[in-house]
Design a protein around this motif. Structure first.
Motif, PDB file in Angstrom:
ATOM      1  N   ILE A 157       0.846  -1.193   0.000  1.00 32.29           N
ATOM      2  CA  ILE A 157       0.000   0.000   0.000  1.00 32.29           C
ATOM      3  C   ILE A 157       0.885   1.248   0.000  1.00 32.29           C
ATOM      4  CG2 ILE A 157      -1.607   1.368   1.391  1.00 32.29           C
ATOM      5  CD1 ILE A 157      -2.880  -1.356   2.260  1.00 32.29           C
ATOM      6  N   HIS A 158       1.914   1.265   0.844  1.00 35.39           N
ATOM      7  CA  HIS A 158       2.830   2.415   0.897  1.00 35.39           C
ATOM      8  C   HIS A 158       3.561   2.597  -0.425  1.00 35.39           C
ATOM      9  CE1 HIS A 158       2.113   3.421   5.022  1.00 35.39           C
ATOM     10  NE2 HIS A 158       2.476   2.225   5.457  1.00 35.39           N
ATOM     11  N   TYR A 159       4.060   1.510  -1.015  1.00 40.20           N
ATOM     12  CA  TYR A 159       4.750   1.615  -2.304  1.00 40.20           C
ATOM     13  C   TYR A 159       3.802   2.130  -3.384  1.00 40.20           C
ATOM     14  CZ  TYR A 159       8.751  -1.046  -0.442  1.00 40.20           C
ATOM     15  OH  TYR A 159       9.845  -1.467   0.276  1.00 40.20           O
ATOM     16  N   GLY A 160       2.558   1.662  -3.360  1.00 40.29           N
ATOM     17  CA  GLY A 160       1.567   2.131  -4.330  1.00 40.29           C
ATOM     18  C   GLY A 160       1.287   3.615  -4.182  1.00 40.29           C
ATOM     19  N   LYS A 161       1.217   4.083  -2.946  1.00 39.98           N
ATOM     20  CA  LYS A 161       0.982   5.512  -2.705  1.00 39.98           C
ATOM     21  C   LYS A 161       2.170   6.353  -3.167  1.00 39.98           C
ATOM     22  CE  LYS A 161      -2.423   5.000   0.940  1.00 39.98           C
ATOM     23  NZ  LYS A 161      -2.771   5.205   2.349  1.00 39.98           N
ATOM     24  N   VAL A 162       3.380   5.842  -2.992  1.00 42.29           N
ATOM     25  CA  VAL A 162       4.572   6.542  -3.491  1.00 42.29           C
ATOM     26  C   VAL A 162       4.496   6.645  -5.017  1.00 42.29           C
ATOM     27  CG1 VAL A 162       7.085   6.370  -3.793  1.00 42.29           C
ATOM     28  CG2 VAL A 162       6.063   5.980  -1.543  1.00 42.29           C
ATOM     29  N   HIS A 163       4.153   5.537  -5.672  1.00 41.42           N
ATOM     30  CA  HIS A 163       4.022   5.545  -7.134  1.00 41.42           C
ATOM     31  C   HIS A 163       2.959   6.552  -7.572  1.00 41.42           C
ATOM     32  CE1 HIS A 163       4.034   4.170 -11.245  1.00 41.42           C
ATOM     33  NE2 HIS A 163       2.741   3.897 -11.172  1.00 41.42           N
ATOM     34  N   ALA A 164       1.815   6.563  -6.903  1.00 43.14           N
ATOM     35  CA  ALA A 164       0.739   7.501  -7.248  1.00 43.14           C
ATOM     36  C   ALA A 164       1.212   8.948  -7.075  1.00 43.14           C
ATOM     37  CB  ALA A 164      -0.493   7.226  -6.389  1.00 43.14           C
ATOM     38  N   LEU A 165       1.935   9.217  -6.006  1.00 47.91           N
ATOM     39  CA  LEU A 165       2.437  10.559  -5.750  1.00 47.91           C
ATOM     40  C   LEU A 165       3.431  10.994  -6.836  1.00 47.91           C
ATOM     41  CD1 LEU A 165       2.503  12.936  -3.695  1.00 47.91           C
ATOM     42  CD2 LEU A 165       4.451  11.798  -2.645  1.00 47.91           C
ATOM     43  N   LEU A 166       4.338  10.097  -7.191  1.00 48.83           N
ATOM     44  CA  LEU A 166       5.386  10.447  -8.159  1.00 48.83           C
ATOM     45  C   LEU A 166       4.875  10.538  -9.592  1.00 48.83           C
ATOM     46  CD1 LEU A 166       8.350   8.406  -6.684  1.00 48.83           C
ATOM     47  CD2 LEU A 166       8.023  10.890  -6.641  1.00 48.83           C
ATOM     48  N   THR A 167       3.722   9.980  -9.878  1.00 54.40           N
ATOM     49  CA  THR A 167       3.179  10.080 -11.234  1.00 54.40           C
ATOM     50  C   THR A 167       2.117  11.176 -11.343  1.00 54.40           C
ATOM     51  OG1 THR A 167       1.649   8.253 -10.765  1.00 54.40           O
ATOM     52  CG2 THR A 167       3.708   7.688 -11.895  1.00 54.40           C
ATOM     53  N   GLN A 168       1.829  11.872 -10.235  1.00 60.47           N
ATOM     54  CA  GLN A 168       0.888  12.996 -10.300  1.00 60.47           C
ATOM     55  C   GLN A 168       1.392  14.014 -11.308  1.00 60.47           C
ATOM     56  OE1 GLN A 168       0.301  14.798  -6.441  1.00 60.47           O
ATOM     57  NE2 GLN A 168      -1.245  13.304  -5.854  1.00 60.47           N
ATOM     58  N   GLY A 169       0.447  14.587 -12.072  1.00 61.17           N
ATOM     59  CA  GLY A 169       0.817  15.577 -13.073  1.00 61.17           C
ATOM     60  C   GLY A 169       1.269  14.967 -14.388  1.00 61.17           C
ATOM     61  N   SER A 170       1.256  13.648 -14.475  1.00 63.31           N
ATOM     62  CA  SER A 170       1.598  12.950 -15.719  1.00 63.31           C
ATOM     63  C   SER A 170       0.327  12.303 -16.261  1.00 63.31           C
ATOM     64  CB  SER A 170       2.665  11.879 -15.447  1.00 63.31           C
ATOM     65  OG  SER A 170       2.083  10.696 -14.920  1.00 63.31           O
ATOM     66  N   PRO A 171       0.395  11.693 -17.447  1.00 61.49           N
ATOM     67  CA  PRO A 171      -0.787  10.994 -17.963  1.00 61.49           C
ATOM     68  C   PRO A 171      -1.152   9.738 -17.175  1.00 61.49           C
ATOM     69  CG  PRO A 171       0.759  11.479 -19.738  1.00 61.49           C
ATOM     70  CD  PRO A 171       1.461  11.765 -18.444  1.00 61.49           C
TER      71      PRO A 171
END
Length: 138
Positions: A98-112
């Protein structure tokens, strides 16, 4: 697309524009590198964008770290930057995933890439706009 051989833990539903990856056993760098390669090949081969579901429920163990997740997320953000928007749902019940998924979601914000973490398959299916039955492990 029909010519490409997908790994046994990957399903592709062309009509629903959805790729599902269900890693089993150990989820590690090798497994993630394999799915990144598959994604890249499909993105080049297919004309239409497709959403993704990472169903981590069958993963028994996790051998990943934040540095690797950050590197992968930034890589995906860069290589997908000029493509149409897609949704990437991460189905996880393990706190680390869950934490890794949230990091991925955060780092891809502002992208497609619009990534979200779900613990509940019906919510993930609704967000992806696909029938719930599609998310049930075959």
């Amino acid at each position: 697309m029909d010519k490409m051989q997908l790994p046994p833990d990957v399903e592709f539903y062309k009509d629903n524009h959805l790729l599902i990856w269900r890693p089993r056993g150990l989820l590690n760098n090798t497994a993630v590198n394999t799915i990144i390669t598959v994604l890249g090949e499909l993105e080049v081969a297919l004309e239409e964008p497709f959403n993704r579901l990472l169903d981590t429920v069958a993963a028994d163990a996790v051998d990943l770290n934040f540095e690797y997740i950050i590197r992968v997320s930034l890589y995906r953000r860069q290589v997908y930057s000029k493509r149409p928007p897609i949704k990437s749902a991460i189905l996880a019940t393990d706190s680390t995933l869950i934490h890794y998924g949230k990091v991925h979601a955060l780092l891809t914000q502002g992208s497609p890439i619009k990534a979200r973490v779900f613990q509940d398959p019906p919510e993930a299916a609704a967000w992806l706009g696909v029938p719930l039955e599609l998310l049930a492990p075959g």
